[in-house]
Design a protein around this motif. Structure first.
Motif, PDB file in Angstrom:
ATOM      1  N   LEU A 116       0.831  -1.216   0.000  1.00 14.91           N
ATOM      2  CA  LEU A 116       0.000   0.000   0.000  1.00 14.91           C
ATOM      3  C   LEU A 116       0.862   1.261   0.000  1.00 14.91           C
ATOM      4  CD1 LEU A 116      -2.822  -1.039   2.507  1.00 14.91           C
ATOM      5  CD2 LEU A 116      -3.059  -0.672   0.041  1.00 14.91           C
ATOM      6  N   ILE A 117       1.979   1.227   0.693  1.00 15.19           N
ATOM      7  CA  ILE A 117       2.870   2.394   0.701  1.00 15.19           C
ATOM      8  C   ILE A 117       3.493   2.590  -0.682  1.00 15.19           C
ATOM      9  CG2 ILE A 117       5.057   3.288   1.633  1.00 15.19           C
ATOM     10  CD1 ILE A 117       4.269   1.978   4.318  1.00 15.19           C
ATOM     11  N   ALA A 118       3.828   1.495  -1.355  1.00 12.08           N
ATOM     12  CA  ALA A 118       4.445   1.585  -2.688  1.00 12.08           C
ATOM     13  C   ALA A 118       3.412   1.866  -3.787  1.00 12.08           C
ATOM     14  CB  ALA A 118       5.202   0.287  -2.989  1.00 12.08           C
ATOM     15  N   HIS A 119       2.168   1.511  -3.558  1.00 13.10           N
ATOM     16  CA  HIS A 119       1.101   1.691  -4.571  1.00 13.10           C
ATOM     17  C   HIS A 119      -0.138   2.332  -3.944  1.00 13.10           C
ATOM     18  CE1 HIS A 119       3.611  -1.832  -5.719  1.00 13.10           C
ATOM     19  NE2 HIS A 119       3.488  -1.336  -6.946  1.00 13.10           N
ATOM     20  N   PRO A 120      -0.048   3.596  -3.523  1.00  9.11           N
ATOM     21  CA  PRO A 120      -1.198   4.226  -2.861  1.00  9.11           C
ATOM     22  C   PRO A 120      -2.339   4.535  -3.838  1.00  9.11           C
ATOM     23  CG  PRO A 120       0.509   5.852  -3.243  1.00  9.11           C
ATOM     24  CD  PRO A 120       1.077   4.527  -3.681  1.00  9.11           C
ATOM     25  N   ASP A 121      -3.537   4.647  -3.281  1.00  5.12           N
ATOM     26  CA  ASP A 121      -4.735   5.128  -3.996  1.00  5.12           C
ATOM     27  C   ASP A 121      -5.199   4.245  -5.153  1.00  5.12           C
ATOM     28  OD1 ASP A 121      -4.898   7.382  -2.300  1.00  5.12           O
ATOM     29  OD2 ASP A 121      -3.386   8.422  -3.507  1.00  5.12           O
ATOM     30  N   GLN A 122      -4.875   2.972  -5.125  1.00  4.46           N
ATOM     31  CA  GLN A 122      -5.354   2.083  -6.186  1.00  4.46           C
ATOM     32  C   GLN A 122      -6.767   1.574  -5.926  1.00  4.46           C
ATOM     33  OE1 GLN A 122      -2.985  -0.821  -8.019  1.00  4.46           O
ATOM     34  NE2 GLN A 122      -1.140   0.456  -8.154  1.00  4.46           N
ATOM     35  N   GLY A 123      -7.208   1.596  -4.698  1.00  6.11           N
ATOM     36  CA  GLY A 123      -8.578   1.201  -4.395  1.00  6.11           C
ATOM     37  C   GLY A 123      -8.879  -0.262  -4.645  1.00  6.11           C
ATOM     38  N   ARG A 124      -7.962  -1.148  -4.277  1.00  7.07           N
ATOM     39  CA  ARG A 124      -8.209  -2.591  -4.425  1.00  7.07           C
ATOM     40  C   ARG A 124      -9.309  -3.021  -3.459  1.00  7.07           C
ATOM     41  NH1 ARG A 124      -6.345  -3.932  -9.290  1.00  7.07           N
ATOM     42  NH2 ARG A 124      -4.608  -2.523  -9.692  1.00  7.07           N
ATOM     43  N   VAL A 125     -10.190  -3.888  -3.944  1.00  8.03           N
ATOM     44  CA  VAL A 125     -11.360  -4.278  -3.153  1.00  8.03           C
ATOM     45  C   VAL A 125     -11.044  -5.503  -2.298  1.00  8.03           C
ATOM     46  CG1 VAL A 125     -13.786  -4.981  -3.232  1.00  8.03           C
ATOM     47  CG2 VAL A 125     -12.900  -3.332  -4.897  1.00  8.03           C
ATOM     48  N   PHE A 126     -11.400  -5.401  -1.020  1.00  2.00           N
ATOM     49  CA  PHE A 126     -11.214  -6.483  -0.068  1.00  2.00           C
ATOM     50  C   PHE A 126     -12.516  -6.732   0.677  1.00  2.00           C
ATOM     51  CE2 PHE A 126      -6.914  -5.047  -0.757  1.00  2.00           C
ATOM     52  CZ  PHE A 126      -6.090  -6.155  -0.557  1.00  2.00           C
ATOM     53  N   ARG A 127     -12.757  -8.028   0.939  1.00  2.00           N
ATOM     54  CA  ARG A 127     -13.855  -8.406   1.837  1.00  2.00           C
ATOM     55  C   ARG A 127     -13.254  -8.498   3.238  1.00  2.00           C
ATOM     56  NH1 ARG A 127     -18.637 -10.822   0.770  1.00  2.00           N
ATOM     57  NH2 ARG A 127     -17.931 -11.297  -1.342  1.00  2.00           N
ATOM     58  N   TYR A 128     -13.943  -7.931   4.219  1.00  2.00           N
ATOM     59  CA  TYR A 128     -13.384  -7.901   5.566  1.00  2.00           C
ATOM     60  C   TYR A 128     -14.376  -8.455   6.586  1.00  2.00           C
ATOM     61  CZ  TYR A 128     -16.310  -3.794   6.446  1.00  2.00           C
ATOM     62  OH  TYR A 128     -17.373  -2.961   6.614  1.00  2.00           O
ATOM     63  N   HIS A 129     -13.837  -8.774   7.772  1.00  2.00           N
ATOM     64  CA  HIS A 129     -14.660  -9.195   8.910  1.00  2.00           C
ATOM     65  C   HIS A 129     -14.116  -8.497  10.139  1.00  2.00           C
ATOM     66  CE1 HIS A 129     -15.891 -11.743  12.332  1.00  2.00           C
ATOM     67  NE2 HIS A 129     -17.005 -11.876  11.615  1.00  2.00           N
ATOM     68  N   LEU A 130     -15.019  -8.034  10.999  1.00  2.00           N
ATOM     69  CA  LEU A 130     -14.621  -7.344  12.226  1.00  2.00           C
ATOM     70  C   LEU A 130     -14.790  -8.253  13.428  1.00  2.00           C
ATOM     71  CD1 LEU A 130     -16.362  -3.861  11.651  1.00  2.00           C
ATOM     72  CD2 LEU A 130     -14.028  -4.547  11.039  1.00  2.00           C
ATOM     73  N   ASP A 131     -13.869  -8.138  14.378  1.00  2.00           N
ATOM     74  CA  ASP A 131     -14.028  -8.878  15.630  1.00  2.00           C
ATOM     75  C   ASP A 131     -14.952  -8.111  16.569  1.00  2.00           C
ATOM     76  OD1 ASP A 131     -12.564  -6.789  16.741  1.00  2.00           O
ATOM     77  OD2 ASP A 131     -10.718  -7.972  16.958  1.00  2.00           O
ATOM     78  N   SER A 132     -15.087  -8.571  17.798  1.00  2.00           N
ATOM     79  CA  SER A 132     -16.018  -7.963  18.757  1.00  2.00           C
ATOM     80  C   SER A 132     -15.626  -6.541  19.136  1.00  2.00           C
ATOM     81  CB  SER A 132     -16.108  -8.822  20.015  1.00  2.00           C
ATOM     82  OG  SER A 132     -14.825  -8.956  20.610  1.00  2.00           O
ATOM     83  N   LYS A 133     -14.378  -6.158  18.873  1.00  2.00           N
ATOM     84  CA  LYS A 133     -13.917  -4.808  19.194  1.00  2.00           C
ATOM     85  C   LYS A 133     -14.016  -3.862  17.996  1.00  2.00           C
ATOM     86  CE  LYS A 133     -10.633  -6.479  22.671  1.00  2.00           C
ATOM     87  NZ  LYS A 133      -9.194  -6.549  23.080  1.00  2.00           N
ATOM     88  N   GLY A 134     -14.517  -4.365  16.848  1.00  2.00           N
ATOM     89  CA  GLY A 134     -14.640  -3.528  15.654  1.00  2.00           C
ATOM     90  C   GLY A 134     -13.339  -3.397  14.893  1.00  2.00           C
ATOM     91  N   VAL A 135     -12.419  -4.355  15.079  1.00  2.00           N
ATOM     92  CA  VAL A 135     -11.130  -4.352  14.395  1.00  2.00           C
ATOM     93  C   VAL A 135     -11.146  -5.476  13.354  1.00  2.00           C
ATOM     94  CG1 VAL A 135      -8.639  -4.658  14.687  1.00  2.00           C
ATOM     95  CG2 VAL A 135      -9.962  -3.435  16.432  1.00  2.00           C
ATOM     96  N   ILE A 136     -10.542  -5.212  12.182  1.00  2.00           N
ATOM     97  CA  ILE A 136     -10.506  -6.227  11.119  1.00  2.00           C
ATOM     98  C   ILE A 136      -9.677  -7.417  11.597  1.00  2.00           C
ATOM     99  CG2 ILE A 136      -9.699  -6.764   8.791  1.00  2.00           C
ATOM    100  CD1 ILE A 136     -10.177  -3.821   8.065  1.00  2.00           C
TER     101      ILE A 136
END
Length: 197
Positions: A168-188
């Motif tokens: 991400l640091i080497a290729h910023p702003d590309q907007g790659r799509v990821f599916r995510y899940h959050l734990d009970s604390k709201g963290v991926i």
């Protein structure tokens, strides 16, 4: 003699006058030869039913009311297409743009959105983002998978958070799509790349 002659002439005139008046009365009562009572009624100013304008002809045709499409309603899909441009925002997919360590935690700068409609001949549909950029915190030990171009593979490969950060640091702003899940604390706690082109 003169008186008798004058009287005879006067009687003759009276007879002629009376005969003429009777002829005029008969003509006036009967009307013109061959004329019917309906014709004489028409001549007096009454309109015959056949000459009256019909209601259908006199009424102006009504135009249908214009069709108004309320603002914000869904546009009908094109024939043969089931693509809906007004799909709701995806609840578990985001476009990832950058990484930030602000606040002493790992955070991904993201935008929410949904899948649009694929153009004819395109391999995949675009992920159409909406709203402002926001962020999601990600756990140090989050389970992450990626494909090209994050890794040199078209098949999902597990990577570490640091590998993702470096990319991400080497290729910023590309907007790659990821599916995510959050734990009970709201963290991926899991993150899987979805879009490869």
């Amino acid at each position: 003699m003169r008186a008798q002659a004058a009287f005879a002439a006067l009687a003759l005139c009276a007879t002629l006058v009376l005969t003429g008046c009777e002829g005029d009365d008969e003509d006036g009562a009967a009307g013109a030869p061959g004329a019917s009572p309906g014709t004489s009624a028409t001549a007096t100013g009454t309109t015959s039913p056949s000459s009256a304008p019909s209601p259908a002809a006199s009424a102006s045709p009504k135009k249908p009311a214009p069709t108004v499409t309320p603002a914000g309603t869904k546009k009908a899909p094109t024939p043969g297409s089931t693509c809906d441009h007004k799909m709701p925002i995806s609840p578990d997919e985001v476009a990832v743009y950058r990484y930030t360590p602000e606040g002493g935690v790992h955070s991904l700068i993201i935008k929410h959105g949904n899948w649009g409609c694929a153009a004819p001949g395109a391999d995949a549909a675009p992920f159409e983002t909406t709203g402002k950029e926001t962020y999601l915190n990600i756990a140090e030990d989050a389970r992450i998978t990626a494909v090209t171009p994050v890794v040199a593979s078209s098949v999902s490969q597990p990577i570490t958070l640091q590998q993702l950060i470096d990319w991400l640091i080497a290729h910023p702003d590309q907007g790659r799509v990821f599916r995510y899940h959050l734990d009970s604390k709201g963290v991926i706690d899991s993150l899987d790349q979805q879009y490869t082109s």
